[in-house]
Motif scaffolding. Structure first.
Motif, PDB file in Angstrom:
ATOM      1  N   ALA A  28       3.146  -6.652  -6.510  1.00 39.22           N
ATOM      2  CA  ALA A  28       2.391  -5.780  -7.737  1.00 39.22           C
ATOM      3  C   ALA A  28       0.698  -6.700  -7.242  1.00 39.22           C
ATOM      4  O   ALA A  28      -0.017  -5.696  -6.609  1.00 39.22           O
ATOM      5  CB  ALA A  28       2.682  -5.573  -8.710  1.00 39.22           C
ATOM      6  N   LEU A  29       0.314  -7.449  -7.578  1.00 41.29           N
ATOM      7  CA  LEU A  29      -0.153  -8.898  -7.782  1.00 41.29           C
ATOM      8  C   LEU A  29      -0.925  -8.530  -6.477  1.00 41.29           C
ATOM      9  O   LEU A  29      -2.173  -8.491  -5.224  1.00 41.29           O
ATOM     10  CB  LEU A  29       0.061  -9.903  -8.266  1.00 41.29           C
ATOM     11  CG  LEU A  29      -1.371 -10.856  -7.458  1.00 41.29           C
ATOM     12  CD1 LEU A  29      -2.231 -10.594  -8.927  1.00 41.29           C
ATOM     13  CD2 LEU A  29      -0.811 -12.130  -8.275  1.00 41.29           C
ATOM     14  N   PRO A  30      -0.070  -8.819  -4.543  1.00 39.97           N
ATOM     15  CA  PRO A  30      -0.608  -8.869  -3.583  1.00 39.97           C
ATOM     16  C   PRO A  30      -1.262  -7.405  -2.989  1.00 39.97           C
ATOM     17  O   PRO A  30      -1.955  -7.188  -2.028  1.00 39.97           O
ATOM     18  CB  PRO A  30       0.100  -9.002  -2.391  1.00 39.97           C
ATOM     19  CG  PRO A  30       0.985  -9.694  -4.297  1.00 39.97           C
ATOM     20  CD  PRO A  30       1.265  -9.187  -5.086  1.00 39.97           C
ATOM     21  N   THR A  31      -0.832  -6.382  -3.252  1.00 39.21           N
ATOM     22  CA  THR A  31      -0.886  -4.785  -3.053  1.00 39.21           C
ATOM     23  C   THR A  31      -2.546  -4.693  -4.524  1.00 39.21           C
ATOM     24  O   THR A  31      -3.172  -4.081  -3.706  1.00 39.21           O
ATOM     25  CB  THR A  31       0.443  -4.279  -3.828  1.00 39.21           C
ATOM     26  OG1 THR A  31       1.943  -3.994  -3.355  1.00 39.21           O
ATOM     27  CG2 THR A  31      -0.421  -2.510  -3.921  1.00 39.21           C
ATOM     28  N   ALA A  33      -3.899   2.715  -8.315  1.00 41.58           N
ATOM     29  CA  ALA A  33      -2.429   3.423  -7.972  1.00 41.58           C
ATOM     30  C   ALA A  33      -1.420   3.230  -7.637  1.00 41.58           C
ATOM     31  O   ALA A  33      -0.443   2.835  -8.041  1.00 41.58           O
ATOM     32  CB  ALA A  33      -3.304   4.539  -7.524  1.00 41.58           C
ATOM     33  N   TYR A  34      -1.169   1.989  -6.616  1.00 40.51           N
ATOM     34  CA  TYR A  34      -0.213   1.934  -5.942  1.00 40.51           C
ATOM     35  C   TYR A  34       0.006   0.103  -6.702  1.00 40.51           C
ATOM     36  O   TYR A  34       1.420   0.203  -5.883  1.00 40.51           O
ATOM     37  CB  TYR A  34      -0.371   1.393  -4.718  1.00 40.51           C
ATOM     38  CG  TYR A  34      -0.466   2.568  -3.877  1.00 40.51           C
ATOM     39  CD1 TYR A  34       0.569   3.110  -2.733  1.00 40.51           C
ATOM     40  CD2 TYR A  34      -1.660   3.689  -3.434  1.00 40.51           C
ATOM     41  CE1 TYR A  34       0.573   3.819  -2.050  1.00 40.51           C
ATOM     42  CE2 TYR A  34      -1.482   4.464  -2.149  1.00 40.51           C
ATOM     43  CZ  TYR A  34      -0.529   5.193  -1.596  1.00 40.51           C
ATOM     44  OH  TYR A  34       0.179   5.617  -0.941  1.00 40.51           O
ATOM     45  N   GLN A  44       9.940   7.104  -4.527  1.00 38.72           N
ATOM     46  CA  GLN A  44       8.961   8.710  -4.232  1.00 38.72           C
ATOM     47  C   GLN A  44       8.646   8.954  -5.982  1.00 38.72           C
ATOM     48  O   GLN A  44       8.055   9.110  -6.238  1.00 38.72           O
ATOM     49  CB  GLN A  44      10.188  10.076  -4.062  1.00 38.72           C
ATOM     50  CG  GLN A  44       9.660  10.128  -2.739  1.00 38.72           C
ATOM     51  CD  GLN A  44       8.732  10.320  -2.022  1.00 38.72           C
ATOM     52  OE1 GLN A  44       7.953  11.207  -2.618  1.00 38.72           O
ATOM     53  NE2 GLN A  44       7.905  10.177  -0.868  1.00 38.72           N
ATOM     54  N   TRP A  45       9.896   8.240  -6.710  1.00 38.13           N
ATOM     55  CA  TRP A  45       9.404   7.818  -8.252  1.00 38.13           C
ATOM     56  C   TRP A  45       8.515   7.591  -8.563  1.00 38.13           C
ATOM     57  O   TRP A  45       7.560   7.869  -9.438  1.00 38.13           O
ATOM     58  CB  TRP A  45      10.604   7.574  -8.651  1.00 38.13           C
ATOM     59  CG  TRP A  45      12.388   7.916  -8.560  1.00 38.13           C
ATOM     60  CD1 TRP A  45      12.335   9.463  -7.678  1.00 38.13           C
ATOM     61  CD2 TRP A  45      13.369   7.212  -8.664  1.00 38.13           C
ATOM     62  NE1 TRP A  45      14.202   9.563  -7.852  1.00 38.13           N
ATOM     63  CE2 TRP A  45      14.368   8.542  -8.211  1.00 38.13           C
ATOM     64  CE3 TRP A  45      13.750   6.558  -8.725  1.00 38.13           C
ATOM     65  CZ2 TRP A  45      15.981   8.072  -8.404  1.00 38.13           C
ATOM     66  CZ3 TRP A  45      15.596   6.061  -8.961  1.00 38.13           C
ATOM     67  CH2 TRP A  45      15.690   7.292  -8.494  1.00 38.13           C
ATOM     68  N   ALA A  46       8.362   6.368  -7.423  1.00 39.28           N
ATOM     69  CA  ALA A  46       6.797   5.954  -7.849  1.00 39.28           C
ATOM     70  C   ALA A  46       5.695   5.873  -7.725  1.00 39.28           C
ATOM     71  O   ALA A  46       5.334   5.711  -8.142  1.00 39.28           O
ATOM     72  CB  ALA A  46       7.386   3.915  -6.800  1.00 39.28           C
ATOM     73  N   LEU A  47       5.790   6.794  -6.147  1.00 42.51           N
ATOM     74  CA  LEU A  47       5.097   7.217  -5.994  1.00 42.51           C
ATOM     75  C   LEU A  47       4.387   8.236  -7.490  1.00 42.51           C
ATOM     76  O   LEU A  47       2.989   8.953  -6.955  1.00 42.51           O
ATOM     77  CB  LEU A  47       4.992   7.719  -4.666  1.00 42.51           C
ATOM     78  CG  LEU A  47       4.836   7.414  -3.201  1.00 42.51           C
ATOM     79  CD1 LEU A  47       5.481   7.825  -2.591  1.00 42.51           C
ATOM     80  CD2 LEU A  47       3.365   6.268  -3.761  1.00 42.51           C
ATOM     81  N   ALA A  48       5.002   9.265  -7.973  1.00 42.92           N
ATOM     82  CA  ALA A  48       4.744  10.194  -8.584  1.00 42.92           C
ATOM     83  C   ALA A  48       4.282   9.045  -9.748  1.00 42.92           C
ATOM     84  O   ALA A  48       3.096  10.507 -10.641  1.00 42.92           O
ATOM     85  CB  ALA A  48       5.986  10.658  -8.778  1.00 42.92           C
TER      86      ALA A  48
END
Length: 239
Positions: free
Chosen positions: A112-115, A132-133, A187-191
């Motif tokens: 998450a941190l690098p994202t 968001a990502y 896809q769940w995370a993208l939602a």
């Protein structure tokens, strides 16, 4: 349910020199590519969404989840050292829960941190794409850690099965077969990310209520079953 001693031993196992290098390789690659893309192409929302979705969420997060989730318990089962842990006066569900918390924390930090950093490099969080990502990576980290911790408990080939799921099911079938996307952590995370972004740059094939329920159910069931398998392993050893 959380045992500090088990947590310390798990952190030490996951963040050893060799494993830490592996965990850090993909985040560094993501950030390096983001810098190159920003220099060559400038700030572009679509490019940021494509890179964060294709490299960060679809590839980096599940692979780090595999390393952290399976590494939290798999090596101890393989070399038999788990017997010493199970001989201690610690409840088996507490061992699994503690290892899950550690696996989640490690996955979040290395994904998450690098994202978030890559997102700000790419387009300065335009249209909330970076945030968001990052939220998607945080949410996915929980489910991936639980799934791959379970794999590490039930199979000696957990890393192989985990990579097959992450790279074949999530990346390949998820992009080619529409029905497979419903059973995709990505896809769940993208939602969730779509809700955060609130625009058209981030989309998911799964509705948010469905994704939320599936994330919770899979995480809880995987954790519960891992505890049951560890309990069975204890009984088998005692017999």
């Amino acid at each position: 349910m959380y045992d500090p001693t088990v947590a310390r031993l798990t952190y030490r196992a996951l963040l050893g020199r060799r494993r830490a290098l592996i965990l850090g390789a993909l985040p560094l690659l993501l950030i390096a590519i983001s810098v190159v893309v920003r220099v060559l192409a400038g700030a572009d929302d679509q490019t940021a969404a494509d890179l964060l979705g294709g490299l960060a969420l679809a590839t980096m997060v599940p692979i780090i989840g595999v390393i952290a989730g399976t590494g939290a318990i798999g090596p101890e089962i393989d070399d038999g050292s788990v017997v010493y842990l199970l001989s201690k006066p610690v409840k088996r569900p507490a061992i699994i829960f503690t290892k899950l918390i550690v696996a989640i924390a490690v996955t979040m930090v290395f994904s998450a941190l690098p994202t978030l950093i890559a997102g700000y490099i790419l387009n300065g969080n335009g249209q909330q794409i970076a945030v968001a990502y990052t939220v998607a990576a945080l949410v996915a980290s929980i489910a991936y850690a639980a799934i791959f911790l379970l794999l590490g408990t039930v199979s000696r080939h957990a890393v192989v099965f985990g990579l097959v799921y992450a790279l074949v099911w999530e990346a390949l079938f998820g992009s080619l077969v529409s029905g497979a996307r419903t059973l995709s952590v990505q896809q769940w995370a993208l939602a969730v990310a779509q809700k955060v972004a609130g625009g058209e740059m981030v989309t998911s094939d799964v509705a948010l209520p469905t994704a939320t329920v599936l994330l919770a159910v899979v995480t809880v069931l995987a954790t519960w079953y891992a505890g049951q398998k560890l309990r069975s392993l204890t009984l088998a050893g005692e017999e």
